[in-house]
Scaffold this motif. Structure first.
Motif, PDB file in Angstrom:
ATOM      1  N   LEU A 141      11.809  46.718   8.569  1.00  0.00           N
ATOM      2  CA  LEU A 141      12.161  48.102   8.269  1.00  0.00           C
ATOM      3  C   LEU A 141      12.806  48.214   6.897  1.00  0.00           C
ATOM      4  O   LEU A 141      12.474  49.123   6.109  1.00  0.00           O
ATOM      5  N   ALA A 142      13.715  47.309   6.594  1.00  0.00           N
ATOM      6  CA  ALA A 142      14.403  47.336   5.295  1.00  0.00           C
ATOM      7  C   ALA A 142      13.407  47.173   4.148  1.00  0.00           C
ATOM      8  O   ALA A 142      13.500  47.870   3.124  1.00  0.00           O
ATOM      9  N   GLY A 176      21.903  45.213  19.084  1.00  0.00           N
ATOM     10  CA  GLY A 176      22.121  45.191  17.642  1.00  0.00           C
ATOM     11  C   GLY A 176      21.082  45.908  16.822  1.00  0.00           C
ATOM     12  O   GLY A 176      21.320  46.195  15.642  1.00  0.00           O
ATOM     13  N   TYR A 177      19.917  46.228  17.431  1.00  0.00           N
ATOM     14  CA  TYR A 177      18.867  46.829  16.611  1.00  0.00           C
ATOM     15  C   TYR A 177      19.242  48.223  16.132  1.00  0.00           C
ATOM     16  O   TYR A 177      19.167  48.513  14.922  1.00  0.00           O
ATOM     17  N   LEU A 178      19.638  49.103  17.032  1.00  0.00           N
ATOM     18  CA  LEU A 178      19.963  50.473  16.620  1.00  0.00           C
ATOM     19  C   LEU A 178      21.171  50.502  15.694  1.00  0.00           C
ATOM     20  O   LEU A 178      21.229  51.300  14.751  1.00  0.00           O
ATOM     21  N   ALA A 179      22.138  49.624  15.928  1.00  0.00           N
ATOM     22  CA  ALA A 179      23.280  49.534  15.019  1.00  0.00           C
ATOM     23  C   ALA A 179      22.832  49.083  13.636  1.00  0.00           C
ATOM     24  O   ALA A 179      23.336  49.566  12.610  1.00  0.00           O
ATOM     25  N   GLY A 180      21.864  48.176  13.598  1.00  0.00           N
ATOM     26  CA  GLY A 180      21.328  47.728  12.313  1.00  0.00           C
ATOM     27  C   GLY A 180      20.576  48.826  11.594  1.00  0.00           C
ATOM     28  O   GLY A 180      20.656  48.948  10.365  1.00  0.00           O
ATOM     29  N   ARG A 208      21.233  52.034  11.933  1.00  0.00           N
ATOM     30  CA  ARG A 208      22.289  52.933  11.472  1.00  0.00           C
ATOM     31  C   ARG A 208      22.901  52.428  10.157  1.00  0.00           C
ATOM     32  O   ARG A 208      23.124  53.206   9.223  1.00  0.00           O
ATOM     33  N   GLU A 209      23.150  51.132  10.094  1.00  0.00           N
ATOM     34  CA  GLU A 209      23.721  50.543   8.876  1.00  0.00           C
ATOM     35  C   GLU A 209      22.772  50.692   7.691  1.00  0.00           C
ATOM     36  O   GLU A 209      23.183  51.026   6.574  1.00  0.00           O
ATOM     37  N   LEU A 210      21.496  50.474   7.944  1.00  0.00           N
ATOM     38  CA  LEU A 210      20.492  50.611   6.883  1.00  0.00           C
ATOM     39  C   LEU A 210      20.387  52.058   6.415  1.00  0.00           C
ATOM     40  O   LEU A 210      20.304  52.334   5.201  1.00  0.00           O
ATOM     41  N   ALA A 211      20.421  52.995   7.348  1.00  0.00           N
ATOM     42  CA  ALA A 211      20.369  54.407   6.988  1.00  0.00           C
ATOM     43  C   ALA A 211      21.585  54.795   6.144  1.00  0.00           C
ATOM     44  O   ALA A 211      21.459  55.490   5.126  1.00  0.00           O
ATOM     45  N   ASP A 212      22.768  54.338   6.551  1.00  0.00           N
ATOM     46  CA  ASP A 212      23.981  54.653   5.804  1.00  0.00           C
ATOM     47  C   ASP A 212      23.928  54.081   4.388  1.00  0.00           C
ATOM     48  O   ASP A 212      24.381  54.718   3.428  1.00  0.00           O
ATOM     49  N   LYS A 213      23.384  52.900   4.262  1.00  0.00           N
ATOM     50  CA  LYS A 213      23.298  52.242   2.951  1.00  0.00           C
ATOM     51  C   LYS A 213      22.524  53.096   1.952  1.00  0.00           C
ATOM     52  O   LYS A 213      22.862  53.147   0.758  1.00  0.00           O
ATOM     53  N   HIS A 214      21.496  53.793   2.440  1.00  0.00           N
ATOM     54  CA  HIS A 214      20.596  54.521   1.534  1.00  0.00           C
ATOM     55  C   HIS A 214      20.724  56.042   1.648  1.00  0.00           C
ATOM     56  O   HIS A 214      19.918  56.759   1.056  1.00  0.00           O
ATOM     57  N   GLY A 215      21.704  56.535   2.388  1.00  0.00           N
ATOM     58  CA  GLY A 215      21.850  57.979   2.529  1.00  0.00           C
ATOM     59  C   GLY A 215      20.733  58.630   3.310  1.00  0.00           C
ATOM     60  O   GLY A 215      20.382  59.795   3.071  1.00  0.00           O
ATOM     61  N   VAL A 261      25.768  56.194  16.621  1.00  0.00           N
ATOM     62  CA  VAL A 261      25.829  57.654  16.554  1.00  0.00           C
ATOM     63  C   VAL A 261      24.803  58.128  15.537  1.00  0.00           C
ATOM     64  O   VAL A 261      24.860  57.749  14.367  1.00  0.00           O
ATOM     65  N   PRO A 262      23.839  58.952  15.952  1.00  0.00           N
ATOM     66  CA  PRO A 262      22.843  59.459  15.013  1.00  0.00           C
ATOM     67  C   PRO A 262      23.366  60.660  14.232  1.00  0.00           C
ATOM     68  O   PRO A 262      24.455  61.182  14.512  1.00  0.00           O
ATOM     69  N   ASP A 263      22.570  61.114  13.274  1.00  0.00           N
ATOM     70  CA  ASP A 263      22.880  62.345  12.542  1.00  0.00           C
ATOM     71  C   ASP A 263      22.289  63.563  13.241  1.00  0.00           C
ATOM     72  O   ASP A 263      22.845  64.668  13.146  1.00  0.00           O
TER      73      ASP A 263
END
Length: 442
Positions: free
Chosen positions: A199-200, A231-235, A237-244, A271-273
């Protein structure tokens, strides 16, 4: 009504249907639809009195069971008070429905945009993410279904996307699915790590500044009840936050008790947006869906016109049904029942079934949301042929069980109100049907 008259009525219903009704996702000529005249709880029947235990929940939406008297009464009461009103007005049922939904949502999500179902919920969530970010692309998975409207069906990954690819800026990736891994993984940890890396890389190659949203079913449903590894959904979320990037979690099928939680993501510490919902929010008694919106996205439209709307957004009958359904689910412990049935009855029962039935390659799921992956060869994991699935369905219907089939899978998806005895009856029917089918294929 006599038995003969009831049989004639069933035949008349089929004749009317075949003469005038055009069915979805089907070649019309060979259809022979079953007649459903009524239902109660986890059972449905035709006019002649033939009865089936409904382990499909119709389209995995009748979470509260058929014809719950409190829910029916709430719709009747609202119909007597006010049947319809335009979306710009304020209405008590609409406000109460929104409050009950956000009360179950994570902190920082206080607004709901109501739609007529899941497809237009995803459609509007995509629109909100694009408007909020000023970006265009939406990343979703190949093993997914998000609805049959313009952007939602193109965000969908399965075959239904291909004849309908008219929307722009959609990108697909492979999500985690260890049993049929695209990443040569042998453990859940490897599958999670490699799926996140994939995904990244896709986001990097597409240009992170061009991606508005990642849209995922929290637990992909029609694609096979694919519970994500830890850990997948948390990962994501982290990737989404990294790139806005906005994270949209599609809870249309998985939400409101189906997995044993109010929202399926409650079990994944994320937590989703934006959250999309429909189906189980009111068990489909009246068409309804919506988007739960995070506060920053909602605030963006305080001074910017939101370019979307629906004539029946927040329809009073639908809103009354949501209020009643959510109150009933809380009062009667229906979500807790779904969790217990999955943990104590269906989970162990299906696992034991798989040990004895060579046609079952894998069992996966939570709550009242399970799939049996049927294989022609347990070693190669080759899926069974469509004709085998058709025969499996016939054997189950003959034994009074209404199953849910998708590709090579039997989805075990009863209403959240299912009892231990009803689950036991279904397990026995599955066992007998698979035993007979295995003999026929020998």
């Amino acid at each position: 009504m006599t038995q003969a008259a009831a049989g004639d009525l069933d035949r008349h219903v089929v004749e009317l249907d075949r003469a005038h009704v055009f069915h979805s996702w089907s070649a019309q000529g060979a259809l022979a639809p079953m007649v459903v005249a009524g239902g109660l709880g986890c059972r449905v029947w035709d006019h002649a009195g033939r009865e089936w235990l409904d382990f499909s929940s119709q389209l995995v939406n009748v979470n509260i069971g058929h014809q719950h008297p409190r829910l029916v009464a709430a719709i009747q009461e609202q119909a007597a008070l006010l049947t319809t009103i335009s979306p710009p007005t304020a209405n008590l049922a609409r406000g109460e429905a929104a409050k009950r939904i956000v009360d179950r949502a994570p902190d920082g999500m206080n607004k709901v945009f109501f739609t007529n179902g899941g497809a237009d919920a995803n459609e509007n969530a995509i629109r909100m993410a694009r408007q909020f970010t000023g970006r265009d692309k939406v990343v979703s998975t190949y093993r997914s279904y998000h609805g049959n409207t313009g952007a939602a069906v193109v965000a969908t990954g399965d075959w239904r996307r291909v004849p309908n690819e008219y929307a722009r800026a959609h990108v697909h990736v492979f999500g985690p699915f260890l049993y049929r891994s695209e990443f040569w993984a042998s453990t859940p940890e490897e599958e999670c790590e490699r799926a996140l890396r994939h995904l990244a890389r896709v986001i990097e190659c597409e240009g992170p500044a061009s991606v508005a949203a990642i849209l995922l079913e929290t637990v992909p449903g029609t694609a096979g009840v694919l519970v994500p590894p830890p850990g997948y959904l948390a990962g994501v979320r982290e990737l989404a936050d990294k790139h806005g990037i906005m994270l949209i979690l599609d809870e249309v099928m998985a939400g409101f008790g189906r997995t044993g939680d109010w929202f399926a993501f409650d079990a994944h510490d994320v937590v989703p947006d934006l959250i999309t919902f429909a189906k189980g929010v009111n068990s489909g008694y009246i068409p309804a869906g919506g988007v739960v919106i995070s506060d920053p996205i909602a605030a963006h439209f305080d001074d910017v016109v939101y370019p979307g709307g629906l004539t029946y957004s927040g329809h009073p009958l639908a809103m009354a049904s949501i209020v009643a359904s959510m109150d009933i689910m809380a009062d009667e412990g229906i979500v807790e029942n779904a969790a217990r049935i999955g943990r104590d009855v269906l989970g162990p029962g299906l696992a034991e079934l798989a040990e004895r039935q060579p046609l079952i390659g894998e069992v996966r799921g939570r709550g009242v949301f399970w799939a049996l992956d049927l294989v022609a060869d347990p070693e190669t994991r080759e899926p069974v042929a469509p004709a085998v699935m058709g025969r499996a369905k016939a054997l189950m219907l003959e034994r009074g069980l209404l199953p849910f089939l998708a590709d090579n899978r039997i989805h075990v998806v009863p209403p959240c109100v299912v009892t231990d005895d009803e689950a036991g009856t279904a397990l026995a029917v599955y066992d007998e049907a698979f035993t007979l089918l295995t003999k026929e294929l020998a």
